[in-house]
Design an enzyme around this catalytic site. Structure first.
Site, PDB file in Angstrom:
ATOM      1  N   ARG A 177       0.826  -1.200   0.000  1.00 52.34           N
ATOM      2  CA  ARG A 177       0.000   0.000   0.000  1.00 52.34           C
ATOM      3  C   ARG A 177       0.863   1.254   0.000  1.00 52.34           C
ATOM      4  O   ARG A 177       1.833   1.352   0.736  1.00 52.34           O
ATOM      5  CB  ARG A 177      -0.914   0.028   1.221  1.00 52.34           C
ATOM      6  CG  ARG A 177      -1.740   1.303   1.252  1.00 52.34           C
ATOM      7  CD  ARG A 177      -2.798   1.306   2.304  1.00 52.34           C
ATOM      8  NE  ARG A 177      -3.681   2.457   2.085  1.00 52.34           N
ATOM      9  CZ  ARG A 177      -4.796   2.670   2.745  1.00 52.34           C
ATOM     10  NH1 ARG A 177      -5.183   1.817   3.647  1.00 52.34           N
ATOM     11  NH2 ARG A 177      -5.528   3.737   2.501  1.00 52.34           N
ATOM     12  N   ARG A 197      -4.238   4.208  -4.879  1.00 52.59           N
ATOM     13  CA  ARG A 197      -4.075   3.226  -3.807  1.00 52.59           C
ATOM     14  C   ARG A 197      -3.748   1.859  -4.421  1.00 52.59           C
ATOM     15  O   ARG A 197      -4.408   1.422  -5.361  1.00 52.59           O
ATOM     16  CB  ARG A 197      -5.356   3.077  -2.975  1.00 52.59           C
ATOM     17  CG  ARG A 197      -5.771   4.329  -2.203  1.00 52.59           C
ATOM     18  CD  ARG A 197      -4.853   4.576  -1.031  1.00 52.59           C
ATOM     19  NE  ARG A 197      -5.328   5.662  -0.201  1.00 52.59           N
ATOM     20  CZ  ARG A 197      -5.019   6.946  -0.374  1.00 52.59           C
ATOM     21  NH1 ARG A 197      -4.244   7.302  -1.386  1.00 52.59           N
ATOM     22  NH2 ARG A 197      -5.484   7.864   0.437  1.00 52.59           N
ATOM     23  N   ASP A 239     -11.562  -0.979   4.186  1.00 51.85           N
ATOM     24  CA  ASP A 239     -12.284  -0.200   5.193  1.00 51.85           C
ATOM     25  C   ASP A 239     -13.340  -1.055   5.870  1.00 51.85           C
ATOM     26  O   ASP A 239     -14.058  -1.825   5.212  1.00 51.85           O
ATOM     27  CB  ASP A 239     -12.983   0.997   4.547  1.00 51.85           C
ATOM     28  CG  ASP A 239     -12.011   2.045   4.049  1.00 51.85           C
ATOM     29  OD1 ASP A 239     -11.072   2.383   4.792  1.00 51.85           O
ATOM     30  OD2 ASP A 239     -12.197   2.531   2.918  1.00 51.85           O
TER      31      ASP A 239
END
Length: 200
Positions: A85, A94, A99
């Protein structure tokens, strides 16, 4: 040991985004005290931030976990780091973004974690794949996710295909083992912008 249902949003637009997301689903399924129960198909959409970056690929996974929310978040950040990342800028490119969208019926507001995720109602690329696997999804306050779809319809979203992870699970099911996914959209040439509603 108490196990709860958590919903995870996945996104990527660097490297091979489809491969990154499919590998991330398998990595989540391999976490201690976690089991992926359902995964959406893969959706392509333009970035909501700077437009001089590749389109994003997004998906949603539903997991059953005995981890605490903070422990799950740490585990997801570890998967992101393993994928390489990189942060470039706010709402920028990204390699992998994971999330926690929801965690059971909990409402969490801590320095490192807000659940439900505060951007859910404004993200077509979250609502459509989530409703694909959970058409009756509601937030802890009882608000149905489906009620927000019209408000985000101006953000383009294109269904690409089901994940390889889903197909492997389906093949296992035909051999008599328990499938861990819901019914999915047909593979191939599908350009839907909203999910097909299915019972789970």
């Amino acid at each position: 040991m108490v196990r709860e249902i958590a919903t995870i949003g996945l996104g990527a637009n660097l490297g091979d985004p489809v491969d990154q997301i499919e590998r991330a689903v398998e990595a989540i399924d391999s976490l201690p005290l976690c089991e992926v129960r359902a995964v959406s198909g893969l959706y392509a959409n333009p970035p909501i931030g700077p437009q001089d970056q590749p389109d994003y690929i997004n998906a949603v996974a539903e997991i059953e976990t005995a981890l605490a929310p903070e422990a799950l978040l740490r585990a997801l950040k570890g998967i992101e780091r393993a994928a390489g990342r990189s942060y470039t800028r706010h709402w920028g490119e990204r390699m992998l973004d994971l999330d926690i969208l929801a965690f059971g019926d909990r409402q969490i507001n801590s320095p490192g974690l807000t659940v439900p995720h505060p951007e859910i109602a404004r993200r077509h690329f979250v609502l459509a794949p989530w409703l694909e696997i959970r058409p009756d999804a509601r937030l802890p306050d009882g608000a149905p996710l489906a009620g927000w779809l019209d408000a985000v319809a101006d953000h383009p979203l294109r269904f690409l295909r089901a994940m390889r992870w889903q197909r492997r699970s389906d093949e296992s099911a035909t051999r008599g083992t328990r499938a861990r996914t819901t019914d999915r959209p047909s593979d191939g040439k599908d350009s839907r912008t909203t999910p097909t509603r299915r019972s789970t």
